[in-house]
Design an enzyme around this catalytic site. Structure first.
Site, PDB file in Angstrom:
ATOM      1  N   ASP A 187     -15.046  -1.740   2.863  1.00  0.00           N
ATOM      2  CA  ASP A 187     -13.938  -2.257   2.043  1.00  0.00           C
ATOM      3  C   ASP A 187     -13.592  -3.667   2.494  1.00  0.00           C
ATOM      4  OD1 ASP A 187     -13.726   0.574   2.153  1.00  0.00           O
ATOM      5  OD2 ASP A 187     -11.709   0.464   1.325  1.00  0.00           O
TER       6      ASP A 187
ATOM      7  N   GLU B 160      -6.821  -1.093 -10.853  1.00  0.00           N
ATOM      8  CA  GLU B 160      -7.648   0.030 -11.318  1.00  0.00           C
ATOM      9  C   GLU B 160      -7.359   0.401 -12.777  1.00  0.00           C
ATOM     10  OE1 GLU B 160      -6.321   2.545  -8.033  1.00  0.00           O
ATOM     11  OE2 GLU B 160      -8.297   2.446  -7.115  1.00  0.00           O
TER      12      GLU B 160
ATOM     13  N   LEU C 189     -13.618  -2.380  -3.420  1.00  0.00           N
ATOM     14  CA  LEU C 189     -14.459  -1.207  -3.188  1.00  0.00           C
ATOM     15  C   LEU C 189     -13.696   0.045  -3.592  1.00  0.00           C
ATOM     16  CD1 LEU C 189     -17.385  -1.318  -1.794  1.00  0.00           C
ATOM     17  CD2 LEU C 189     -16.329   0.372  -0.352  1.00  0.00           C
ATOM     18  N   ASP C 190     -14.115   0.625  -4.687  1.00  0.00           N
ATOM     19  CA  ASP C 190     -13.446   1.811  -5.225  1.00  0.00           C
ATOM     20  C   ASP C 190     -14.245   3.057  -4.865  1.00  0.00           C
ATOM     21  OD1 ASP C 190     -11.616   3.223  -7.182  1.00  0.00           O
ATOM     22  OD2 ASP C 190     -13.576   3.639  -8.043  1.00  0.00           O
TER      23      ASP C 190
ATOM     24  N   ASP D 146     -10.185  -4.440  -7.274  1.00  0.00           N
ATOM     25  CA  ASP D 146     -10.336  -3.370  -6.285  1.00  0.00           C
ATOM     26  C   ASP D 146     -11.762  -3.571  -5.774  1.00  0.00           C
ATOM     27  OD1 ASP D 146     -10.790  -1.093  -4.855  1.00  0.00           O
ATOM     28  OD2 ASP D 146     -10.230   0.313  -6.443  1.00  0.00           O
TER      29      ASP D 146
ATOM     30  N   ASP E   1      -4.140   4.292   2.387  1.00  0.00           N
ATOM     31  CA  ASP E   1      -5.456   4.910   2.580  1.00  0.00           C
ATOM     32  C   ASP E   1      -6.165   4.275   3.775  1.00  0.00           C
ATOM     33  OD1 ASP E   1      -5.711   4.432  -0.901  1.00  0.00           O
ATOM     34  OD2 ASP E   1      -5.127   6.276   0.100  1.00  0.00           O
TER      35      ASP E   1
ATOM     36  N   GLU F  36      -6.442  -5.133  -4.072  1.00  0.00           N
ATOM     37  CA  GLU F  36      -5.871  -3.872  -3.599  1.00  0.00           C
ATOM     38  C   GLU F  36      -5.734  -3.868  -2.072  1.00  0.00           C
ATOM     39  OE1 GLU F  36      -7.746   0.286  -4.576  1.00  0.00           O
ATOM     40  OE2 GLU F  36      -8.244  -0.373  -2.564  1.00  0.00           O
ATOM     41  N   GLU F  37      -6.607  -4.579  -1.389  1.00  0.00           N
ATOM     42  CA  GLU F  37      -6.615  -4.562   0.070  1.00  0.00           C
ATOM     43  C   GLU F  37      -5.640  -5.542   0.710  1.00  0.00           C
ATOM     44  OE1 GLU F  37      -8.052  -2.268   1.675  1.00  0.00           O
ATOM     45  OE2 GLU F  37      -9.356  -1.485   0.105  1.00  0.00           O
TER      46      GLU F  37
HETATM   47  P1  AHG Z   1      -9.978   3.498  -3.469  1.00  0.00           P
HETATM   48  O1  AHG Z   1     -11.202   3.963  -2.764  1.00  0.00           O
HETATM   49  O2  AHG Z   1     -10.095   2.109  -4.025  1.00  0.00           O
HETATM   50  O3  AHG Z   1      -8.723   3.683  -2.655  1.00  0.00           O
HETATM   51  O4  AHG Z   1      -9.786   4.333  -4.819  1.00  0.00           O
HETATM   52  C1  AHG Z   1      -9.996   5.721  -4.866  1.00  0.00           C
HETATM   53  C2  AHG Z   1      -9.231   6.217  -6.043  1.00  0.00           C
HETATM   54  C3  AHG Z   1     -10.042   6.489  -7.286  1.00  0.00           C
HETATM   55  O5  AHG Z   1     -11.166   5.739  -7.477  1.00  0.00           O
HETATM   56  C4  AHG Z   1     -10.355   7.949  -7.238  1.00  0.00           C
HETATM   57  O6  AHG Z   1     -10.456   8.455  -8.514  1.00  0.00           O
HETATM   58  C5  AHG Z   1      -9.166   8.495  -6.490  1.00  0.00           C
HETATM   59  O7  AHG Z   1      -8.651   7.447  -5.706  1.00  0.00           O
HETATM   60  C6  AHG Z   1      -9.507   9.632  -5.592  1.00  0.00           C
HETATM   61  O8  AHG Z   1      -8.329  10.121  -5.046  1.00  0.00           O
HETATM   62  P2  AHG Z   1      -8.193  11.622  -4.476  1.00  0.00           P
HETATM   63  O9  AHG Z   1      -9.026  11.662  -3.235  1.00  0.00           O
HETATM   64  O10 AHG Z   1      -6.722  11.768  -4.219  1.00  0.00           O
HETATM   65  O11 AHG Z   1      -8.678  12.552  -5.558  1.00  0.00           O
HETATM   66 MN    MN Z   2      -9.875   2.341  -6.165  1.00  0.00          MN
HETATM   67 MN    MN Z   3     -10.507   0.272  -3.038  1.00  0.00          MN
END
Ligand code: AHG
Ligand code: MN
Ligand code: MN
Length: 335
Positions: free
Chosen positions: A70, A275, A118-119, A116, A64, A93-94
């Site tokens: 983050d 998570e 920053l989620d 995690d 990502d 996670e990072e």
């Molecule tokens: P993060 O920002 O830590 O990478 O986590 C995002 C996660 C979770 O919190 C969320 O429900 C999901 O990824 C969203 O993913 P999509 O955009 O694929 O739906």
């Molecule tokens: Mn997350």
């Molecule tokens: Mn995160």
């Protein structure tokens, strides 16, 4: 009527004796997490002002985009925990690898923190809620040597504590040590988290379902059937894109959150250690349930690598049990 405000610190100290094996060290660690949350909260609130928004230009270990906030949140949590003297290792996670922490002289810290930081990072640029998720384990290796990968490859059932921070319309810290779930709202005027939600119990059923409906065609048949069923029941669809925020709604109003495996993520997208385990521990403690789409209990899954992912369905008990019936009825078609 007793109107006395109870701060997070007071609550942690008061409840310390109910945690088996607990020591002043565990109490101090929880308090340090509260401090790191306040520092991150301050930055989340002023993110637009200090030009901290935007993509930092790198990608995290699961591919990502990494936003600047983050990076900031990750650094602040690591810094606060590493200097606390209560932690011997951190996995985030990072970070691709776990981080061993050198203890101060005469100290042999026992605790491992997973997080995690920053989620919901895609929400940062548009001023929508984000969160932090954390879990605490006890190390398994001898305390006079360095931490090892095995110290981190523990299951959800081994968690000593787990919590999340929601940076929303107000900032809340919700955590459990295995004796119920309590929520604390940050009062910015005194800079303290104050007990606002005592012994949170998730409703056994609710009117909300939360799933990325955009991937509908990429889900297995049984999940599509179950989602059709939610729609037939006129349940309300809510999807914020931060599991902390989505689950938080369900904690209070009841409902179900799904992130099934898709063709792009055949083993699911959400990470067990950072998570799924902590959020499932909290949800179970509040009376809910958390399973994979293959109906394994999330907390029982064996962890083989730090960034292992899983499909997940969690929330109100009766709704998760109903989802289970759909998998039992339609799942075989797909085997
Ligand atoms: P993060 O920002 O830590 O990478 O986590 C995002 C996660 C979770 O919190 C969320 O429900 C999901 O990824 C969203 O993913 P999509 O955009 O694929 O739906
Ligand atoms: Mn997350
Ligand atoms: Mn995160």
């Amino acid at each position: 009527m007793n109107n006395k405000i109870e701060t997070l610190d007071e609550f942690i100290i008061k409840t310390q004796s109910s945690i088996p094996d607990s020591s002043g060290s565990f109490t101090r660690l929880l308090r340090n997490i509260g401090i790191a949350a306040k520092i991150v909260n301050r930055e989340v609130n002023k993110a637009g002002l200090v030009n901290i928004l935007g993509v930092a230009g790198s990608t995290n270990t699961t591919g990502d985009d990494v936003q600047k906030l983050d990076v900031f949140a990750n650094e602040k949590f690591i810094e606060t925990l590493a200097t606390s003297g209560e932690v011997c290792g951190i996995a985030s996670e990072e970070n691709q690898e776990f981080i061993p922490v050198t203890p101060p002289k005469n100290k042999k810290p026992q605790y491992i923190v997973v997080m995690d930081p920053l989620d919901g990072s895609s929400n940062i640029d548009v001023n929508v809620s984000v969160g932090t998720i954390f879990g605490i384990y006890k190390r398994k290796s001898p305390s006079d040597g360095p931490v090892t990968l095995d110290d981190f490859l523990q299951k959800g059932t081994d968690l000593l504590a787990a919590g999340y921070v929601l940076y929303g319309t107000s900032t809340l810290l919700v955590y459990t040590t295995g004796h119920g779930v309590n929520g604390f709202t940050l009062d910015p005027s005194i800079g303290e988290f104050c007990l606002s939600h005592r012994n949170i119990q998730m409703p056994v059923s609710g009117n909300y379902y939360s799933v990325n409906q955009g991937y509908y065609l990429k889900f297995d048949l049984e999940m599509r059937r179950y989602i059709d069923h939610c729609s037939d029941l006129n349940l309300r669809l809510r999807y914020i894109g931060s599991m902390v925020s989505d689950i938080h709604r369900i904690m209070f109003q009841g409902g179900i959150f799904l992130y099934p495996n898709t063709r792009k993520y055949p083993k699911g997208k959400l990470r067990l250690l950072y998570e799924c385990y902590p959020m499932s521990y909290i949800v179970e403690q509040a009376g809910g349930m958390a399973l994979t789409c293959k109906l394994e209990r999330i907390l029982d899954i064996e962890l083989k690598s730090l960034h292992q992912t899983s499909s997940i369905v969690m929330g109100s008990k009766n709704m998760v049990l109903e989802m289970k019936e759909f998998v039992e009825r339609y799942g075989a078609v797909n085997q």
